[in-house]
Design an enzyme around this catalytic site. Structure first.
Site, short mmCIF file in Angstrom:
data_model
loop_
_atom_site.label_atom_id
_atom_site.label_comp_id
_atom_site.label_asym_id
_atom_site.label_seq_id
_atom_site.Cartn_x
_atom_site.Cartn_y
_atom_site.Cartn_z
N ASN A 94 -2.25 1.54 5.72
CA ASN A 94 -1.33 0.51 5.25
C ASN A 94 -1.04 -0.39 6.44
O ASN A 94 -0.72 0.12 7.51
CB ASN A 94 -0.04 1.18 4.75
CG ASN A 94 1.04 0.17 4.41
OD1 ASN A 94 0.75 -0.99 4.12
ND2 ASN A 94 2.28 0.59 4.44
N GLY A 95 -1.15 -1.70 6.26
CA GLY A 95 -0.84 -2.60 7.37
C GLY A 95 -2.02 -3.50 7.68
O GLY A 95 -2.93 -3.65 6.87
N LYS A 145 5.93 -4.10 -3.90
CA LYS A 145 7.37 -3.87 -3.77
C LYS A 145 7.84 -4.04 -2.34
O LYS A 145 8.89 -4.59 -2.08
CB LYS A 145 7.66 -2.44 -4.25
CG LYS A 145 9.12 -2.05 -4.20
CD LYS A 145 9.87 -2.67 -5.33
CE LYS A 145 11.35 -2.39 -5.31
NZ LYS A 145 12.08 -3.40 -6.08
N HIS A 160 20.48 -35.98 -6.28
CA HIS A 160 19.74 -36.37 -5.08
C HIS A 160 18.24 -36.17 -5.27
O HIS A 160 17.49 -36.16 -4.29
CB HIS A 160 20.26 -35.56 -3.88
CG HIS A 160 21.71 -35.78 -3.63
ND1 HIS A 160 22.19 -36.92 -3.04
CD2 HIS A 160 22.79 -35.04 -3.97
CE1 HIS A 160 23.51 -36.86 -2.99
NE2 HIS A 160 23.90 -35.73 -3.55
N ARG A 188 4.01 0.00 -4.75
CA ARG A 188 3.76 -0.59 -3.43
C ARG A 188 2.49 -1.43 -3.39
O ARG A 188 2.24 -2.14 -2.41
CB ARG A 188 3.68 0.50 -2.38
CG ARG A 188 4.94 1.33 -2.28
CD ARG A 188 4.80 2.37 -1.20
NE ARG A 188 4.86 1.76 0.10
CZ ARG A 188 5.95 1.66 0.84
NH1 ARG A 188 7.09 2.15 0.40
NH2 ARG A 188 5.93 1.09 2.01
N GLU A 245 18.21 -16.84 -7.88
CA GLU A 245 17.72 -15.51 -8.26
C GLU A 245 17.21 -15.52 -9.71
O GLU A 245 16.18 -14.91 -10.01
CB GLU A 245 18.85 -14.48 -8.07
CG GLU A 245 18.57 -13.08 -8.57
CD GLU A 245 17.37 -12.39 -7.91
OE1 GLU A 245 16.78 -12.94 -6.97
OE2 GLU A 245 17.01 -11.30 -8.38
N TRP A 290 -2.57 -2.85 -1.74
CA TRP A 290 -2.27 -4.28 -1.89
C TRP A 290 -3.18 -4.97 -0.88
O TRP A 290 -3.06 -4.78 0.32
CB TRP A 290 -0.79 -4.55 -1.58
CG TRP A 290 -0.39 -5.96 -1.88
CD1 TRP A 290 0.03 -6.45 -3.08
CD2 TRP A 290 -0.35 -7.06 -0.96
NE1 TRP A 290 0.31 -7.79 -2.97
CE2 TRP A 290 0.10 -8.19 -1.68
CE3 TRP A 290 -0.65 -7.20 0.40
CZ2 TRP A 290 0.25 -9.44 -1.09
CZ3 TRP A 290 -0.48 -8.46 0.98
CH2 TRP A 290 -0.05 -9.56 0.24
N LYS A 327 13.37 -14.49 -10.68
CA LYS A 327 13.02 -13.44 -11.64
C LYS A 327 12.02 -13.99 -12.67
O LYS A 327 11.07 -13.33 -13.05
CB LYS A 327 14.25 -12.89 -12.37
CG LYS A 327 15.15 -12.02 -11.56
CD LYS A 327 14.58 -10.65 -11.21
CE LYS A 327 13.86 -10.61 -9.90
NZ LYS A 327 14.54 -10.45 -8.69
N GLU A 332 8.55 -14.49 -11.01
CA GLU A 332 7.89 -13.23 -10.70
C GLU A 332 7.40 -12.51 -11.95
O GLU A 332 6.33 -11.93 -11.96
CB GLU A 332 8.88 -12.25 -10.04
CG GLU A 332 9.26 -12.57 -8.65
CD GLU A 332 10.12 -11.45 -8.08
OE1 GLU A 332 9.65 -10.80 -7.15
OE2 GLU A 332 11.26 -11.26 -8.53
N CYS A 362 0.83 -1.19 0.00
CA CYS A 362 0.00 0.00 0.00
C CYS A 362 0.87 1.25 0.00
O CYS A 362 1.84 1.36 0.74
CB CYS A 362 -0.96 0.08 1.19
SG CYS A 362 -2.07 -1.31 1.29
O1 M6R Z 1 12.80 -4.61 0.41
P1 M6R Z 1 13.42 -5.96 0.67
O2 M6R Z 1 14.76 -6.09 0.04
O3 M6R Z 1 13.45 -6.29 2.13
O4 M6R Z 1 12.46 -6.99 -0.03
C1 M6R Z 1 12.69 -8.36 0.08
C2 M6R Z 1 11.85 -9.14 -0.88
O5 M6R Z 1 10.49 -8.91 -0.65
C3 M6R Z 1 12.16 -8.78 -2.34
O6 M6R Z 1 13.50 -8.99 -2.65
C4 M6R Z 1 11.28 -9.63 -3.27
O7 M6R Z 1 11.66 -10.97 -3.22
C5 M6R Z 1 11.32 -9.12 -4.70
N1 M6R Z 1 10.04 -9.39 -5.28
C6 M6R Z 1 12.37 -9.76 -5.53
O8 M6R Z 1 12.33 -9.41 -6.85
#
Ligand code: M6R
Length: 638
Positions: free
Chosen positions: A119-120, A633, A530, A45, A507, A93, A511, A514, A2
């Site tokens: 927010n929260g 985010k 394994h 956000r 990673e 969100w 990506k 996501e 949010c």
């Molecule tokens: O703001 P932060 O680095 O603490 O966020 C951590 C994760 O939420 C963030 O890296 C998330 O995994 C992203 N979607 C990665 O692309």
């Protein structure tokens, strides 16, 4: 999660025609313009719905719409709002209640004279709702936010009945009853020049202007209008008017914030000619790494991490490091582990923040906890840091966001200088985090006398060469982008790596999940036999991050063996290898070469083609790479 914006400007500087456009040379903007600009910048956000409320013509007017901000803007075009100098805005969100128009914020209460955004999560909302219902209040949404709004309205009305109407006082009393994590912003038509906000475990910053003041979830909410900002502490309430801001705690006691200058450039938070923030941010990476290294060492390579204010004697006595982070930042932590253990010989664990405090971890005064967070607001990481401090650990935050909560609650901070990262999936912040973690590792090695100055200088010089090498990869993007487009219909992609290549593989998979919503998994190549090798069938695409054949030769040859094993079972192998590594050619359908660099630093290069691959493939599928579905985010709820 949010995005929140608040604004109040001075009515007596209105243009002569009475519109909200100020007389020339005087700062006071239209509330709606400020709020919409802030929401545009904060949309990363959360983008399930958006809404605004303003005070105009003696009343509250609100518009809200499910879906992205553009839907709200269409609604505002169809049903414009009157000019105003006081307003709040929200981009959501969803937590409680689906992403519908009805559940969108703002929520109105007190006979629609009061508007609230949030927010929260308010954990005791059910109990409060029951008692408000018993008092005859009704609700129009399924949200916890509306419960807070109705509570605030109820308290305000009781104060007004005693002749003590005050939105600030009402907010203080309401917050004393609320449990959970929240930032709340409220406006009331009876107090047209006031916005009141409260924060507990959820982000909020104040922007200071002339004849106007601002509120935002982060500084992007008002970066176009002012660079003067104030950080708030936990459990604080701030009341802004056009010429003042006043901070109290939840019990009305005066409190103070910390003023700071915003050093982000507003232009850095624009796409700069790229089709998406994601592409821009991938291309920002040479600068993100270069800027993070800048000014951290003297000419002799002596590291000067002034921000690490922890007593050097204490750092020398550290006998364990725990790195806490989530998502991409946790993968940066895993890279850090290899470097820190190698350079400093300090046992280093990496733990997902949300798992950490629920397992009775062994933490004491000799433990150094390093949190890694781009946003500095990730609730899981914040809670884990708090827990670690309670256990006596010293805490250092690696963070990209000035004025955020995690650095403020840590003993020390090492800022990454990646600039604002707007695309929801992290790219440049990841490389900057790894860079900062290397600096921290080298600093500890320097303090503990474990590396000669010349050795540190050499590693810093290798790091200094990285931005140009990233640029070279970016300049050669055609081959990987072409492959990505060709693979747009792929259903599953696996990623293998070893040593520091393992977090890179994870990673790369994250990506792709996501951005392109494709099933993707990252494995340690050694783990293949394994179990995961059972996934290999004819045509299964597998990315393999191959370590340099120089140095640790055994590792290189083992990964080459892994490639042969999966190829023998039909895998289509796509290899990331070091320039000059001809040995891998025979086993790969596609090879992408990255410039030579020491093994420990290779993640700063090997990650880049994987980011470009995911971004291009998702674009080819027609997806919004900046705002992937279901994500936000900054994850400010547990
Ligand atoms: O703001 P932060 O680095 O603490 O966020 C951590 C994760 O939420 C963030 O890296 C998330 O995994 C992203 N979607 C990665 O692309």
């Amino acid at each position: 999660m949010c995005g929140i914006v608040g604004y109040v400007g001075r009515r007596d500087v209105l243009a002569a025609d009475g519109s909200a456009d100020p007389a020339p040379g005087i700062n006071s903007h239209s509330a709606l313009d400020v709020v919409l600009e802030g929401l545009r910048r904060l949309e990363y956000r959360g983008y399930d719905s958006a809404g605004v409320a303003v005070i105009a013509d003696g009343g509250i007017e609100s518009r809200k719409k499910s879906g992205k901000l553009s839907n709200l803007i269409d609604e505002l075009d169809a049903r414009p709002l009157p000019q105003s100098l006081t307003g709040i805005g929200h981009t959501r969100w969803a937590t409680h209640g689906g992403p519908t128009d009805q559940n969108a914020h703002p929520h109105l209460a007190d006979g629609d004279q009061l508007a609230v955004i949030h927010n929260g999560i308010i954990e005791n909302f059910a109990e409060i709702k029951a008692s408000l219902t018993a008092k005859g209040h009704t609700f129009r949404s399924e949200t916890d936010t509306e419960v807070a709004a109705v509570l605030l309205g109820d308290i305000y009305r009781s104060l007004a009945a005693k002749g003590e109407a005050s939105l600030t006082k009402a907010m203080q009393l309401a917050c004393q009853k609320l449990e959970g994590a929240f930032t709340l912003l409220a406006i009331h038509q009876e107090q047209p020049d006031v916005v009141v906000a409260a924060r507990r475990n959820s982000p909020l910053v104040v922007g200071l202007g002339e004849n106007e003041n601002f509120l935002g979830s982060d500084v992007s909410g008002f970066i176009d209008f002012t660079r003067r900002a104030v950080e708030l502490g936990q459990d604080q309430i701030v009341t802004i008017t056009p010429d003042s801001f006043e901070i109290t705690d939840f019990h009305g006691q005066p409190a103070e914030g910390t003023e700071f200058e915003v050093n982000w450039d507003a232009a850095a938070a624009e796409k700069g000619g790229y089709p998406s923030f994601m592409e821009k941010e991938i291309n920002d990476q040479p600068a993100a790494v270069g800027d993070t290294l800048l000014g951290r060492a003297d000419a002799n390579g002596r590291l000067m991490l002034d921000e690490v204010r922890i007593d050097p004697e204490l750092l020398k006595s550290v006998d364990k490091i725990i790195v806490l982070a989530c998502g991409t930042s946790a993968y940066a932590g895993q890279v850090a582990k290899y470097a820190i253990e190698h350079w400093c010989r300090i046992p280093t664990e990496v733990e997902l923040s949300h798992e950490f405090r629920y397992r009775d971890p062994i933490v004491d005064g000799n433990t150094l906890v390093v949190s890694i967070s781009q946003s500095g607001e990730t609730m899981d990481t914040l809670m884990a840091v708090r827990y670690a401090r309670e256990q006596g650990a010293k805490t250092v935050a690696i963070c990209n966001t000035n004025g955020s909560t995690i650095p403020r609650e840590s003993d020390a901070v090492l800022y990454t200088h990646a600039g604002p990262e707007i695309a929801v999936a992290s790219t440049k912040a990841f490389l900057a985090q790894i860079t900062a973690a290397y600096l921290l590792g080298l600093y500890l090695a320097q303090l503990r006398g474990l590396k000669f100055q010349g050795e540190i200088r050499d590693i810093l010089s290798d790091l200094g060469a990285i931005p140009k090498k990233i640029q070279a990869i970016l300049d050669n993007a055609d081959q990987i982008k072409k492959l990505a487009r060709e693979m747009a219909d792929t259903k599953s992609v696996l990623f293998l790596g070893r040593h520091v290549g393992f977090p890179v593989a994870m990673e790369g998979a994250l990506k792709l999940k996501e951005l392109a919503y494709i099933h993707a998994e990252g494995f340690a190549a050694g783990e293949l036999k394994h179990g995961p090798i059972a996934l290999i069938e004819e045509g299964q695409p597998v990315f393999v991050v191959v370590p340099s054949p120089r140095g640790r030769h055994s590792l290189h040859s083992k990964v080459v063996s892994n490639i042969q094993e999966i190829r023998a079972r039909g895998a289509k192998t796509i290899v990331i290898a070091e320039e000059g590594d001809e040995a891998v050619r025979a086993y790969a359908e596609h090879v992408f070469y990255i410039p030579e660099t020491p093994t420990l630093l290779a993640p700063l290069l090997a990650t880049v083609p994987l980011q470009m691959f995911a971004c291009e493939l998702a674009t080819a599928k027609g997806y919004d790479v900046d705002q992937p579905r279901n994500l936000a985010k900054s994850v400010t709820v547990e």
